[in-house]
Design a protein around this motif. Structure first.
Motif, mmCIF file in Angstrom:
data_model
loop_
_atom_site.group_PDB
_atom_site.id
_atom_site.type_symbol
_atom_site.label_atom_id
_atom_site.label_comp_id
_atom_site.label_asym_id
_atom_site.label_seq_id
_atom_site.Cartn_x
_atom_site.Cartn_y
_atom_site.Cartn_z
ATOM 1 N N GLU A 3 0.909 -1.676 -0.074
ATOM 2 C CA GLU A 3 -0.048 0.150 0.389
ATOM 3 C C GLU A 3 0.556 1.523 0.497
ATOM 4 O O GLU A 3 0.486 2.237 -0.421
ATOM 5 C CB GLU A 3 -0.582 0.385 1.254
ATOM 6 C CG GLU A 3 -1.980 1.409 1.451
ATOM 7 C CD GLU A 3 -2.052 0.564 2.740
ATOM 8 O OE1 GLU A 3 -2.743 0.265 3.039
ATOM 9 O OE2 GLU A 3 -3.693 1.984 3.218
ATOM 10 N N ALA A 84 -9.422 9.702 -3.344
ATOM 11 C CA ALA A 84 -9.488 8.065 -2.070
ATOM 12 C C ALA A 84 -9.592 7.221 -3.595
ATOM 13 O O ALA A 84 -10.460 7.904 -4.642
ATOM 14 C CB ALA A 84 -10.476 8.211 -0.971
ATOM 15 N N LEU A 85 -9.164 6.046 -3.298
ATOM 16 C CA LEU A 85 -9.422 5.295 -4.372
ATOM 17 C C LEU A 85 -10.056 3.951 -3.516
ATOM 18 O O LEU A 85 -9.068 3.190 -2.681
ATOM 19 C CB LEU A 85 -7.565 5.382 -5.355
ATOM 20 C CG LEU A 85 -7.873 4.246 -6.337
ATOM 21 C CD1 LEU A 85 -8.736 4.849 -7.245
ATOM 22 C CD2 LEU A 85 -6.150 4.571 -6.965
ATOM 23 N N ALA A 86 -10.230 3.146 -4.485
ATOM 24 C CA ALA A 86 -10.821 1.788 -4.151
ATOM 25 C C ALA A 86 -9.998 0.690 -4.742
ATOM 26 O O ALA A 86 -10.943 1.145 -5.863
ATOM 27 C CB ALA A 86 -11.908 0.787 -3.536
ATOM 28 N N GLY A 116 -4.785 11.920 0.458
ATOM 29 C CA GLY A 116 -5.841 10.464 -0.054
ATOM 30 C C GLY A 116 -5.756 9.794 1.046
ATOM 31 O O GLY A 116 -5.159 9.060 2.023
ATOM 32 N N ASP A 117 -6.625 8.527 -0.273
ATOM 33 C CA ASP A 117 -6.441 6.864 1.131
ATOM 34 C C ASP A 117 -6.449 6.046 -0.521
ATOM 35 O O ASP A 117 -7.306 6.261 -0.848
ATOM 36 C CB ASP A 117 -8.118 7.017 1.739
ATOM 37 C CG ASP A 117 -7.668 5.734 2.660
ATOM 38 O OD1 ASP A 117 -6.499 5.306 3.343
ATOM 39 O OD2 ASP A 117 -9.530 5.299 3.017
ATOM 40 N N THR A 118 -6.077 4.901 0.349
ATOM 41 C CA THR A 118 -5.918 3.765 -0.586
ATOM 42 C C THR A 118 -6.157 2.488 -0.417
ATOM 43 O O THR A 118 -6.005 2.040 0.896
ATOM 44 C CB THR A 118 -4.323 3.164 -1.366
ATOM 45 O OG1 THR A 118 -4.333 4.662 -1.794
ATOM 46 C CG2 THR A 118 -4.277 2.486 -2.207
ATOM 47 N N THR A 119 -7.467 2.257 -0.861
ATOM 48 C CA THR A 119 -7.868 0.300 0.536
ATOM 49 C C THR A 119 -7.956 -0.680 -1.207
ATOM 50 O O THR A 119 -8.283 -0.016 -2.059
ATOM 51 C CB THR A 119 -9.470 0.859 0.893
ATOM 52 O OG1 THR A 119 -9.590 -0.489 1.307
ATOM 53 C CG2 THR A 119 -10.582 1.465 0.041
ATOM 54 N N GLN A 120 -8.166 -1.473 -1.094
ATOM 55 C CA GLN A 120 -9.107 -2.459 -1.071
ATOM 56 C C GLN A 120 -10.548 -2.724 -1.290
ATOM 57 O O GLN A 120 -10.852 -2.829 -0.592
ATOM 58 C CB GLN A 120 -8.603 -4.300 -1.121
ATOM 59 C CG GLN A 120 -8.154 -5.861 -2.099
ATOM 60 C CD GLN A 120 -9.338 -6.036 -2.359
ATOM 61 O OE1 GLN A 120 -10.081 -5.768 -0.939
ATOM 62 N NE2 GLN A 120 -8.855 -6.569 -3.467
ATOM 63 N N THR B 41 -8.661 12.453 4.269
ATOM 64 C CA THR B 41 -9.978 11.653 3.309
ATOM 65 C C THR B 41 -9.778 10.395 3.673
ATOM 66 O O THR B 41 -8.702 9.548 3.500
ATOM 67 C CB THR B 41 -10.693 12.004 2.177
ATOM 68 O OG1 THR B 41 -11.251 11.473 1.612
ATOM 69 C CG2 THR B 41 -8.949 11.028 1.530
ATOM 70 N N ASN B 325 -1.598 -3.654 5.867
ATOM 71 C CA ASN B 325 -1.115 -3.533 4.277
ATOM 72 C C ASN B 325 -2.327 -3.843 3.522
ATOM 73 O O ASN B 325 -2.746 -4.865 3.185
ATOM 74 C CB ASN B 325 0.111 -4.206 4.267
ATOM 75 C CG ASN B 325 0.434 -3.487 2.916
ATOM 76 O OD1 ASN B 325 -0.205 -2.739 1.882
ATOM 77 N ND2 ASN B 325 1.909 -3.637 2.472
ATOM 78 N N HIS B 326 -2.892 -2.852 3.074
ATOM 79 C CA HIS B 326 -4.165 -3.586 1.999
ATOM 80 C C HIS B 326 -4.056 -4.305 0.261
ATOM 81 O O HIS B 326 -4.627 -4.246 0.349
ATOM 82 C CB HIS B 326 -4.957 -1.792 1.535
ATOM 83 C CG HIS B 326 -5.944 -1.580 2.706
ATOM 84 N ND1 HIS B 326 -6.982 -2.317 2.885
ATOM 85 C CD2 HIS B 326 -6.173 -0.994 3.400
ATOM 86 C CE1 HIS B 326 -8.263 -1.696 3.455
ATOM 87 N NE2 HIS B 326 -7.401 -0.799 4.285
ATOM 88 N N PHE B 327 -2.041 -4.040 0.235
ATOM 89 C CA PHE B 327 -2.124 -3.916 -0.627
ATOM 90 C C PHE B 327 -1.049 -6.107 0.004
ATOM 91 O O PHE B 327 0.441 -4.625 -0.617
ATOM 92 C CB PHE B 327 -1.598 -3.234 -1.994
ATOM 93 C CG PHE B 327 -2.600 -2.541 -2.168
ATOM 94 C CD1 PHE B 327 -4.178 -3.626 -3.074
ATOM 95 C CD2 PHE B 327 -3.150 -1.911 -2.062
ATOM 96 C CE1 PHE B 327 -4.960 -2.784 -3.426
ATOM 97 C CE2 PHE B 327 -4.457 -1.142 -1.840
ATOM 98 C CZ PHE B 327 -5.243 -2.070 -2.863
#
Lengths: 329, 329
Positions: A3, A84-86, A116-120, B41, B325-327
């Protein structure tokens, strides 16, 4: 790719204007004196706002463009944005062009990515954009007055036409489709026009759900009604030149009714619909010319509530043009 | 219920502080002189951040709480937020409690909803929050210096313990589960503590991915290392009192190793991890008492890079505690 490597590689750049950018719990922005902060957020969902197989470069462009379009509608100058990104997976073959398309448009508007934010998860892109506008000068939806002219910028309906062609419900010649598809996938936010209209336009909104629907928001917030000339409006469809009935030239085939549907209710145009006093026609024209944008006078604001359509002879046209609604009744 | 009725019914309220709230292309905020804007965010995805059957009221609370926690970590006072929401359907039985949970926490922190976006799609909740902090007073991750004490607020690990119990990998007695589940589903953002630590803490982050991982961000941004005492840290697990080995009292059953995993790497705590010079211990204690928050000194910042763990006798403990960790690679 983890991530944090993903964020570092694709979405972290030095900030120029923000006090603090990506990498802390919050980003920090310092507003210039006399400025208000304009904020808008738009969420794009796969198979709802874009096809699963869309070019990621154009998707990155569009995710920011639709937000910049909201700043344009307020006459605000872009400053910064968060993303923000899934993502279903961390795929460099997607992330590389997506981030390039996103950041290229950001650079064009000097609008920097600050957090931002990054998630699965199922693909979902949520951008929140920040702009500045001098105190009291924001273009609002609520300022339209009876007697004001109604204008639309640029061309309208081509994005909706492309969508229908891609869905297979009408035929477009290859070069017409290419041009219309560009409008669908890489809209041009009218930031310079929005800035030029400060002090001139009485009300403004961007056209995301369809001309009549978005004009309807202006009418509602302003407590007024309007008449729109459909025979003028239909000229705003760029692809119209190629259509000549059921079997048009170059292999394009759509009816006048379909064209009108696309122009009045198609959505995804990201042009501006705005109003201005009739006495300011010269100023509107000069503002538009100054930033290379076309504007077309399509109607007039009236005291009587409601939205009326007329043809070139001033005769009533039935309003059968419903804008996009994510949760239709 | 259409898109605009949905917004009007559940997510539109008069604004008190913002110049312009829900209903235009942009919201407008006016910053007070001498203030910087703090922005964060966070996106919550179904089955990733919450179970599909979670109580919507607690979900509304959590969606804002995790964002307020980022403001707390910067020492920023909450001002406003936007909400972008992808929903499978417009279901009043879900929207009503969700909006109530969201807005109840918003009211508690005088943080107003000023805009957003609503779309059809797989459930996804993206909140962007805005706070204010006097120029130069934001708590950053980058300010930790060798010799500083390391503190954690509140209790840690109970949210992760609840998650494991709900997933069926360990057993908790009903009253222990209820209490831990409250921590998982309705975290308390440490806003007052963040404000009280301005001018005292040298660095701060919120604990969302796990204590060691979030402390690691401070170490990285500050260019320092640290030693953390695991025998102190484990006392931060509120549920620990109930565990007595493989078959604990009241039906709870988890090992010391599981407890330590939850405390050091569990995540979802939304407490603060922060550093302060040893000379400021009295000020830290007074700040914490002033806002009714417990803080515990768990370690020390050192010049040597890296994160070291020791037990109560100062002997090294292997660091086998990977944060979320999302990834994962």
């Amino acid at each position: 790719m983890g991530e944090f490597e993903l964020i570092a590689q694709y979405f972290t750049r030095p900030t120029r204007r923000a006090v603090l950018g990506v990498g802390d719990d919050c980003a920090l922005l310092q507003m210039a004196p006399g400025m208000q902060l304009a904020i808008s957020t738009d969420m794009l969902v796969e198979n709802r706002h874009f096809f699963a197989n869309v070019d990621p470069h154009t998707l990155g462009h569009k995710a920011l463009a639709v937000n910049l379009s909201d700043l344009a509608a307020c006459g605000a100058r872009p400053l910064a944005f968060t993303l923000a990104l899934a993502l279903p997976r961390a795929d460099p073959a997607w992330l590389q062009p997506f981030s390039q398309g996103l950041l290229a448009l950001a650079d064009e508007h000097d609008c920097e990515l600050i957090g931002g934010d990054t998630t699965q998860g199922p693909l979902n892109i949520c951008v929140t954009v920040f702009g500045e506008v001098p105190v009291g000068q924001a273009l609002l939806r609520s300022g339209a007055r009876a007697g004001d002219d109604i204008y639309a910028s640029g061309t309208l309906g081509d994005a909706a036409l492309a969508l229908r062609a891609l869905q297979g419900t009408l035929a477009l010649a290859p070069q017409v489709l290419a041009s219309a598809r560009q409008r669908l996938e890489q809209p041009t936010p009218r930031v310079a026009l929005g800035l030029a209209l400060r002090g001139i336009a009485s009300a403004c909104a961007d056209i995301s759900d369809g001309l009549l629907g978005d004009l309807g928001h202006i009418l509602e917030r302003s407590g007024v009604g309007a008449t729109v000339n459909t025979s003028v409006a239909i000229t705003l469809l760029a692809a119209r030149a190629y259509a000549t009935g059921p079997h048009g030239s170059n292999g394009s085939s759509f009816s006048t009714e379909q064209a009108l549907q696309c122009v009045l209710a198609g959505g995804d145009d990201y042009e501006l619909v705005f109003t201005a006093p009739a006495a300011r026609r010269g100023a509107v024209e000069a503002a538009a010319q100054g930033c290379g944008a076309a504007v077309t006078r399509i109607g007039v604001i009236e005291t009587a509530a409601g939205l009326r359509l007329v043809n070139e002879r001033g005769e009533p046209v039935e309003n059968r043009f419903a804008s996009f609604n994510h949760f239709p009744a």
